[in-house]
Motif scaffolding. Structure first.
Motif, PDB file in Angstrom:
ATOM      1  N   ALA A  73       0.830  -1.204   0.000  1.00  0.00           N
ATOM      2  CA  ALA A  73       0.000   0.000   0.000  1.00  0.00           C
ATOM      3  C   ALA A  73       0.868   1.258   0.000  1.00  0.00           C
ATOM      4  O   ALA A  73       0.555   2.239  -0.675  1.00  0.00           O
ATOM      5  N   VAL A  74       1.963   1.240   0.740  1.00  0.00           N
ATOM      6  CA  VAL A  74       2.865   2.386   0.772  1.00  0.00           C
ATOM      7  C   VAL A  74       3.471   2.614  -0.600  1.00  0.00           C
ATOM      8  O   VAL A  74       3.519   3.733  -1.107  1.00  0.00           O
ATOM      9  N   ASP A  75       3.928   1.529  -1.259  1.00  0.00           N
ATOM     10  CA  ASP A  75       4.517   1.659  -2.583  1.00  0.00           C
ATOM     11  C   ASP A  75       3.490   2.161  -3.594  1.00  0.00           C
ATOM     12  O   ASP A  75       3.818   2.957  -4.456  1.00  0.00           O
ATOM     13  N   ARG A  76       2.269   1.698  -3.497  1.00  0.00           N
ATOM     14  CA  ARG A  76       1.212   2.194  -4.385  1.00  0.00           C
ATOM     15  C   ARG A  76       0.965   3.671  -4.145  1.00  0.00           C
ATOM     16  O   ARG A  76       0.749   4.426  -5.080  1.00  0.00           O
ATOM     17  N   GLN A  77       1.002   4.075  -2.878  1.00  0.00           N
ATOM     18  CA  GLN A  77       0.810   5.485  -2.559  1.00  0.00           C
ATOM     19  C   GLN A  77       1.931   6.327  -3.161  1.00  0.00           C
ATOM     20  O   GLN A  77       1.686   7.395  -3.706  1.00  0.00           O
ATOM     21  N   CYS A  78       3.171   5.844  -3.083  1.00  0.00           N
ATOM     22  CA  CYS A  78       4.302   6.542  -3.697  1.00  0.00           C
ATOM     23  C   CYS A  78       4.095   6.673  -5.204  1.00  0.00           C
ATOM     24  O   CYS A  78       4.318   7.732  -5.782  1.00  0.00           O
ATOM     25  N   LEU A  79       3.669   5.591  -5.825  1.00  0.00           N
ATOM     26  CA  LEU A  79       3.438   5.587  -7.261  1.00  0.00           C
ATOM     27  C   LEU A  79       2.342   6.574  -7.638  1.00  0.00           C
ATOM     28  O   LEU A  79       2.513   7.399  -8.537  1.00  0.00           O
ATOM     29  N   PHE A  80       1.212   6.527  -6.950  1.00  0.00           N
ATOM     30  CA  PHE A  80       0.096   7.409  -7.285  1.00  0.00           C
ATOM     31  C   PHE A  80       0.436   8.872  -7.038  1.00  0.00           C
ATOM     32  O   PHE A  80       0.081   9.746  -7.822  1.00  0.00           O
ATOM     33  N   THR A  81       1.152   9.142  -5.957  1.00  0.00           N
ATOM     34  CA  THR A  81       1.561  10.516  -5.664  1.00  0.00           C
ATOM     35  C   THR A  81       2.515  11.022  -6.740  1.00  0.00           C
ATOM     36  O   THR A  81       2.392  12.149  -7.217  1.00  0.00           O
ATOM     37  N   GLY A  82       3.460  10.187  -7.132  1.00  0.00           N
ATOM     38  CA  GLY A  82       4.413  10.564  -8.172  1.00  0.00           C
ATOM     39  C   GLY A  82       3.749  10.792  -9.515  1.00  0.00           C
ATOM     40  O   GLY A  82       4.079  11.749 -10.230  1.00  0.00           O
ATOM     41  N   ILE A  83       2.823   9.915  -9.878  1.00  0.00           N
ATOM     42  CA  ILE A  83       2.102  10.080 -11.139  1.00  0.00           C
ATOM     43  C   ILE A  83       1.327  11.396 -11.133  1.00  0.00           C
ATOM     44  O   ILE A  83       1.321  12.131 -12.122  1.00  0.00           O
ATOM     45  N   LYS A  84       0.698  11.706 -10.013  1.00  0.00           N
ATOM     46  CA  LYS A  84      -0.051  12.959  -9.897  1.00  0.00           C
ATOM     47  C   LYS A  84       0.878  14.154 -10.075  1.00  0.00           C
ATOM     48  O   LYS A  84       0.537  15.135 -10.745  1.00  0.00           O
ATOM     49  N   ARG A  85       2.073  14.083  -9.502  1.00  0.00           N
ATOM     50  CA  ARG A  85       3.044  15.176  -9.652  1.00  0.00           C
ATOM     51  C   ARG A  85       3.471  15.335 -11.110  1.00  0.00           C
ATOM     52  O   ARG A  85       3.604  16.453 -11.606  1.00  0.00           O
ATOM     53  N   VAL A  86       3.690  14.220 -11.806  1.00  0.00           N
ATOM     54  CA  VAL A  86       4.061  14.271 -13.224  1.00  0.00           C
ATOM     55  C   VAL A  86       2.921  14.903 -14.031  1.00  0.00           C
ATOM     56  O   VAL A  86       3.147  15.786 -14.863  1.00  0.00           O
ATOM     57  N   GLN A  87       1.699  14.459 -13.784  1.00  0.00           N
ATOM     58  CA  GLN A  87       0.551  15.000 -14.506  1.00  0.00           C
ATOM     59  C   GLN A  87       0.379  16.500 -14.245  1.00  0.00           C
ATOM     60  O   GLN A  87       0.105  17.266 -15.164  1.00  0.00           O
ATOM     61  N   ASP A  88       0.549  16.897 -12.996  1.00  0.00           N
ATOM     62  CA  ASP A  88       0.423  18.317 -12.650  1.00  0.00           C
ATOM     63  C   ASP A  88       1.494  19.156 -13.341  1.00  0.00           C
ATOM     64  O   ASP A  88       1.219  20.253 -13.840  1.00  0.00           O
ATOM     65  N   LEU A  89       2.717  18.647 -13.379  1.00  0.00           N
ATOM     66  CA  LEU A  89       3.804  19.354 -14.040  1.00  0.00           C
ATOM     67  C   LEU A  89       3.512  19.515 -15.534  1.00  0.00           C
ATOM     68  O   LEU A  89       3.723  20.579 -16.108  1.00  0.00           O
TER      69      LEU A  89
END
Length: 155
Positions: free
Chosen positions: A16-32
């Motif tokens: 779950a932690v790794d998925r959270q890291c992945l989803f947070t990172g993807i969101k940051r990429v999309q926002d950028l």
């Protein structure tokens, strides 16, 4: 991104932690990508690179700061591959990152994922920028003339 990304998933909470890291990172990429007003295909490519990078063992144990820059590096690689006029300094400013650290993460990403990233010459950068930003019918020369300062106009 979270600071608990780990290379192994022996416990359900670690997954779950790794998925959270992945989803947070993807969101940051999309926002950028949205801030930079990049085409959708660029965003999709950058997200794909980010997912590949997080799965690569070389990026499992890097610092939180480097993981946060990883998304920006994926966006930068994508822009370079499409000859999009984006400078490293622009992304570093948006991410409040030191250029030296960003460059080291960028080079690691390029090496570990085996990405082909063409060098962007200054002439290509100016040409791409002018063609994408200015509605100019008379050609590149007219566009460049519009960019030149008026004589005697001080900055």
């Amino acid at each position: 991104m979270c600071s608990r990304c780990t290379p192994t998933w022996s416990e359900p909470w670690e997954l779950a932690v790794d998925r959270q890291c992945l989803f947070t990172g993807i969101k940051r990429v999309q926002d950028l990508c949205k801030v930079l007003q990049l085409p959708t295909v660029f965003e999709e490519t950058a997200v794909s690179y980010f997912q590949r990078a997080l799965q690569h063992p070389s990026f499992h144990l890097v610092s939180l700061e480097k993981k946060e820059l990883l998304g920006g590096c994926c966006v930068f690689v994508t822009c370079r591959q499409h000859n999009w006029p984006l400078m490293m300094g622009t992304i570093c400013s948006l991410l409040y990152a030191k250029q030296e650290l960003f460059a080291s993460v960028y080079l690691s990403l390029q090496k570990e994922l085996g990405l082909s990233v063409p060098a962007l010459s200054l002439a290509d950068l100016v040409k791409t920028h002018l063609n994408s930003r200015l509605p100019c019918q008379a050609g590149l020369l007219r566009c460049c003339v519009m960019w030149l300062p008026w004589p005697g106009f001080g900055w």
